[in-house]
Design an enzyme around this catalytic site. Structure first.
Site, PDB file in Angstrom:
ATOM      1  CG  ASN A 159      -0.177  -0.169   2.485  1.00 15.82           C
ATOM      2  OD1 ASN A 159       0.455  -1.373   2.901  1.00 15.82           O
ATOM      3  ND2 ASN A 159      -0.495   0.494   3.338  1.00 15.82           N
ATOM      4  CG  HIS A 211     -12.505   1.986   2.622  1.00  8.66           C
ATOM      5  ND1 HIS A 211     -11.663   2.873   2.779  1.00  8.66           N
ATOM      6  CD2 HIS A 211     -12.225   0.866   3.229  1.00  8.66           C
ATOM      7  CE1 HIS A 211     -10.820   2.457   3.603  1.00  8.66           C
ATOM      8  NE2 HIS A 211     -11.154   1.324   4.160  1.00  8.66           N
ATOM      9  CB  THR A 247     -27.351  -7.513  12.383  1.00 10.87           C
ATOM     10  OG1 THR A 247     -28.034  -8.226  13.620  1.00 10.87           O
ATOM     11  CG2 THR A 247     -28.243  -7.147  11.518  1.00 10.87           C
ATOM     12  CB  CYS A 333      -3.054   2.765   7.757  1.00  7.43           C
ATOM     13  SG  CYS A 333      -4.028   2.257   6.566  1.00  7.43           S
TER      14      CYS A 333
HETATM   15  N1  PLP Z   1      -4.484  -3.968   4.222  1.00  4.52           N
HETATM   16  C1  PLP Z   1      -4.032  -3.170   3.198  1.00  4.52           C
HETATM   17  C2  PLP Z   1      -2.834  -3.237   2.149  1.00  4.52           C
HETATM   18  C3  PLP Z   1      -4.632  -1.751   3.313  1.00  4.52           C
HETATM   19  O1  PLP Z   1      -3.823  -0.593   2.437  1.00  4.52           O
HETATM   20  C4  PLP Z   1      -5.611  -1.489   4.178  1.00  4.52           C
HETATM   21  C5  PLP Z   1      -6.016  -0.098   4.244  1.00  4.52           C
HETATM   22  O2  PLP Z   1      -5.389   0.749   4.028  1.00  4.52           O
HETATM   23  C6  PLP Z   1      -6.003  -2.536   5.128  1.00  4.52           C
HETATM   24  C7  PLP Z   1      -5.272  -3.547   4.860  1.00  4.52           C
HETATM   25  C8  PLP Z   1      -7.214  -2.044   5.970  1.00  4.52           C
HETATM   26  O3  PLP Z   1      -8.422  -2.049   5.464  1.00  4.52           O
HETATM   27  P1  PLP Z   1      -9.889  -1.682   6.111  1.00  4.52           P
HETATM   28  O4  PLP Z   1      -9.812  -0.047   6.072  1.00  4.52           O
HETATM   29  O5  PLP Z   1     -10.736  -2.018   5.068  1.00  4.52           O
HETATM   30  O6  PLP Z   1      -9.822  -2.284   7.306  1.00  4.52           O
END
Ligand code: PLP
Length: 385
Positions: A159, A211, A247, A333
């Site tokens: 990412n 998303h 749910t 993140c």
């Molecule tokens: N894995 C990767 C490679 C991501 O880029 C992300 C989010 O940035 C996630 C997992 C986490 O996804 P979520 O936002 O649906 O929890």
């Protein structure tokens, strides 16, 4: 370029690896589920059945998109939960005797931190790094595996840099040498961008998020190959065949399915278009002094990591924001915290401090990228450091 109602100005959104704008089809599906089809899928009456049908329709779309059977797809609250379920669920199911887990050193925090939590519970975690050339090799994963290993987890697309991991090669080799080891792939940044088939990837488990593909936040899925045992981490009313109680969020799930239906037919075309956009961007920024490209040339074109060498990324990010351009510093993140991922890829010091991630879609335009390049060049001269 879009006028952003909330901020009242034109904006250029280049942070699609953090999240994407929900597509109209996803929004309509969610609104329909909230206003008309609002039953609880577990209810035995007609309203419940209609809601269940909406969930099943989405399940079918997602299953088909990765060559799986509908019975192998379970909805979760997102890929963070899917990744937690993969690591915790497999270690609980198979980890009594097999106490080792092998992951790459550049996994998303939802895999990496979960592995660290398991380490505290006595699991041995082996993190495989790229070699000096910045590339991962299947052999390094195989060397780390033994009969004590219960799981190998490797993401498909990084990412932060867009690096495409050798998942198929690694998982196939793992299965040849150690057929009992379970393989998990976090496919979040590759889904609907690269063609993904569970069987050809050699993955027993796959994590997906809505998303990142123009669905809505708060929903994801996990593929669990038939026959693989996973101990649930959320227990309760036994929804999702007991794998994930709670749910089902029918609006979010229906939106997820709608986004998959919309984007699945155009994976190859969009890849082509986004590759052209990446080439255009690299050409535009190529002449800017002290700007370096961190992403590999054969990485996913959707994620382009560059460095404004000598400028701090947050300062550049806010400079660009003042021009209405939204990018990310490293990974969204990590919220401003420098992650170790770039260092793993051999990008460190001033270069890592100045890293900026641009993540695009097929709807991004050349003009938007031109504006970005101009603003970047201006930032390089105006920002003091
Ligand atoms: N894995 C990767 C490679 C991501 O880029 C992300 C989010 O940035 C996630 C997992 C986490 O996804 P979520 O936002 O649906 O929890």
């Amino acid at each position: 370029m879009v006028r952003n109602e909330r901020y009242g100005k034109m904006s250029i959104y280049l942070d699609n690896a953090a999240t994407t704008k929900p597509c109209g089809e996803a929004v309509s599906a969610a609104v329909y589920a909230m206003t008309e089809n609002y039953g609880n899928p577990s209810s035995l009456h007609r309203a419940g059945l209609d809601a269940q049908l909406a969930v099943d329709k989405a399940r079918k779309a997602i299953a088909a998109s990765i060559g799986a059977d509908s019975s192998e797809i379970y909805f979760t609250s997102g890929a963070t939960e899917s990744n937690n379920l993969a690591l915790r669920g497999i270690s609980a199911a198979y980890g009594r005797k097999r106490r080792k887990i092998v992951i790459s050193s550049v996994e998303h925090a939802s895999v990496d931190e979960t592995a660290s939590a398991l380490e505290k519970n006595g699991f041995e975690i082996v993190r495989i790094s790229p070699r000096d050339d910045g590339r991962f090799y299947a052999d390094d994963f195989i060397s780390a595996c033994d009969e004590n290993t219960c799981l190998v987890s490797m993401m498909l697309v990084n990412n932060e840099t867009g690096y495409i991991m050798p998942v198929r090669e690694t998982f196939m080799a793992v299965k040849r040498s150690f057929p009992e080891i379970i393989t998990h792939c976090d496919c979040v940044q590759g889904y609907m961008k690269l063609p993904i088939k569970a069987a050809s990837l050699g993955a027993d488990l796959i994590s997906l998020s809505a998303h990142k593909i123009h669905g809505v936040k708060g929903v994801g899925a996990i593929y669990i190959k038939k026959g693989v045992r996973v101990i649930p981490i959320v227990t309760g009313g036994k929804q999702e065949k007991g794998i994930r109680s709670g749910t089902e969020s029918v609006p979010l799930i229906a939106a997820f399915g709608a986004a998959v239906d919309k984007f699945r037919p155009t994976i190859a075309e969009r890849y082509e278009r986004v590759s052209q956009l990446k080439a255009h961007l690299l050409e535009k920024i190529g002449g800017i002094e002290n700007v370096a490209v961190n992403s590999p040339s054969d990485g996913s074109p959707y994620v382009i990591n560059i460095s404004a060498v000598g400028k701090r990324s947050e300062i550049m990010l806010h400079f660009l924001e003042s021009k209405g351009i939204y990018v990310s510093s490293g990974s969204a993140c990590s919220k401003g915290q420098q992650s170790g991922v770039l260092g793993e890829f051999g990008i460190s010091g001033k270069r890592a401090d100045g890293a900026v991630r641009i993540s695009i879609t097929a709807q991004t335009t050349e003009e938007e990228l031109d504006e970005f390049a101009e603003a970047l060049a201006e930032g390089m001269t105006k920002i003091r450091g």
